[in-house]
Design a protein around this motif. Structure first.
Motif, PDB file in Angstrom:
ATOM      1  N   ASP A  40       0.855  -1.188   0.000  1.00  0.00           N
ATOM      2  CA  ASP A  40       0.000   0.000   0.000  1.00  0.00           C
ATOM      3  C   ASP A  40       0.889   1.236   0.000  1.00  0.00           C
ATOM      4  O   ASP A  40       2.107   1.140   0.191  1.00  0.00           O
ATOM      5  CB  ASP A  40      -0.937   0.028   1.194  1.00  0.00           C
ATOM      6  N   ASP A  44       0.088  10.991  -2.648  1.00  0.00           N
ATOM      7  CA  ASP A  44      -0.164  10.790  -4.079  1.00  0.00           C
ATOM      8  C   ASP A  44       1.148  10.806  -4.849  1.00  0.00           C
ATOM      9  O   ASP A  44       2.172  11.265  -4.350  1.00  0.00           O
ATOM     10  CB  ASP A  44      -1.117  11.858  -4.620  1.00  0.00           C
ATOM     11  N   ARG A 184      -6.656   0.660  -7.949  1.00  0.00           N
ATOM     12  CA  ARG A 184      -6.783   2.108  -7.846  1.00  0.00           C
ATOM     13  C   ARG A 184      -7.626   2.694  -8.965  1.00  0.00           C
ATOM     14  O   ARG A 184      -8.137   3.795  -8.871  1.00  0.00           O
ATOM     15  CB  ARG A 184      -5.391   2.761  -7.870  1.00  0.00           C
ATOM     16  N   GLU A 188      -4.757   3.399 -13.975  1.00  0.00           N
ATOM     17  CA  GLU A 188      -3.627   3.320 -13.041  1.00  0.00           C
ATOM     18  C   GLU A 188      -3.139   1.887 -12.879  1.00  0.00           C
ATOM     19  O   GLU A 188      -1.930   1.635 -12.835  1.00  0.00           O
ATOM     20  CB  GLU A 188      -4.025   3.891 -11.675  1.00  0.00           C
ATOM     21  N   ASP A 189      -4.088   0.940 -12.796  1.00  0.00           N
ATOM     22  CA  ASP A 189      -3.707  -0.462 -12.625  1.00  0.00           C
ATOM     23  C   ASP A 189      -2.967  -0.988 -13.854  1.00  0.00           C
ATOM     24  O   ASP A 189      -1.999  -1.753 -13.726  1.00  0.00           O
ATOM     25  CB  ASP A 189      -4.949  -1.322 -12.362  1.00  0.00           C
TER      26      ASP A 189
END
Length: 302
Positions: A40, A44, A184, A188-189
């Motif tokens: 995690d 940002d 996310r 983004e992934d």
């Protein structure tokens, strides 16, 4: 009738639940390592606009031995949830806990909050896991390299190199290890998966192929490992920004960092081994890449 957030005594099983014995697998037939990694982040990854109050990006990898994770950590997290919420569908989220939002609004009652945080700290302290983190100082990287770089990708490459070193120490770098990250967003992934596979295919400091497989998990899957990773990332960033301030959470985490020298040296010798800073604070000039140290001796046991 009890109010939300009421504390109940930890329940005990009436009888011991049977645990399946480890399956005997011939070493040559093994596919997977004994470890699973949950990831995690905190902050940002934008360099275009930097939050002056928290100008860092932190990536945290929590490495668990699968047996300890399944038999000790998951039950402890489940009991905490049943005791405070009456069910286990709640997701422990650092931001909501810290700001006492949503299901955690009951923490605005100071005595209850103290007890809850103590219980959570006890679980964290008793949980055996190895922590690998990278703090990207966005102000320093922005000045040195411009806004084109992605702090997430930078931190990922650095952390995966350290993860490989850990698995090498354990003699399991030839086995596949799953790295679980939280979803996310579709774009983004896709970008993260592309970068992850690029690094694992050999585009890394040592030019090695890394035996890691990325797994994307929705927050709703309610994985204990992802929730612990979420809880550790911000304290690492806060300690970097305000290292002279008391940080109880970080004091607990110091004993989790992957470090030099093995179990006898837990809590020390983790800088540039389990806790990396980018750009390196030891760099001689702007833009000089971080050089992480390779630990000597066996790392602390998980």
């Amino acid at each position: 009738m009890s109010s939300p957030g009421s504390q109940f005594s930890l329940f005990e099983s009436v009888e011991a639940m049977p645990v399946e014995p480890a399956v005997s697998i011939v070493e040559e037939e093994r596919r997977f390592s004994d470890y699973v990694v949950y990831v995690d982040e905190s902050g940002d990854h934008s360099l275009a606009s930097i939050d002056e109050g928290y100008p860092v990006f932190v990536l945290a990898l929590c490495i668990f031995h699968k047996r300890h994770y399944s038999e000790k950590i998951i039950p402890a997290i489940e009991k905490l949830k049943f005791n405070y919420f009456g069910h286990d569908s709640i997701v422990l989220h650092e931001n909501e806990i810290r700001k006492q939002k949503g299901a955690f609004a009951f923490l605005s009652h100071r005595p209850t909050r103290d007890i809850f945080m103590s219980a959570l700290s006890n679980i964290m302290e008793a949980s055996n896991f190895i922590l690998i983190t990278c703090v990207v100082d966005k102000v320093r990287i922005g000045k040195a390299q411009g806004a084109a770089d992605n702090p997430y990708h930078i931190a990922l490459g650095i952390c995966l190199a350290s993860l490989r070193a850990f698995l090498t120490e354990k003699g399991q770098d030839h086995l596949q290890t799953h790295v679980v990250v939280e979803c996310r967003g579709k774009k983004e992934d896709a970008e993260l998966e592309l970068e992850f596979r690029r690094i694992c295919d050999g585009d890394n400091v040592k030019g090695q192929r890394l035996p890691f497989e990325i797994i994307f998990a929705d927050k709703k899957t309610n994985l204990a490992g992802l929730q612990l990773a979420d809880l550790v990332a911000r304290p690492v960033g806060v300690n970097y920004l305000r290292s002279t301030q008391t940080n109880q959470a970080f004091e607990i985490l110091k004993k989790k960092f992957y470090c030099n020298g093995g179990r006898e040296y837990v809590g020390q010798g983790y800088e540039e081994v389990g806790l990396m800073i980018y750009p390196s604070q030891k760099a001689k000039g702007p833009g000089e890449p971080t050089e992480t140290m390779t630990p000597t001796g066996n790392p602390q046991s998980t």
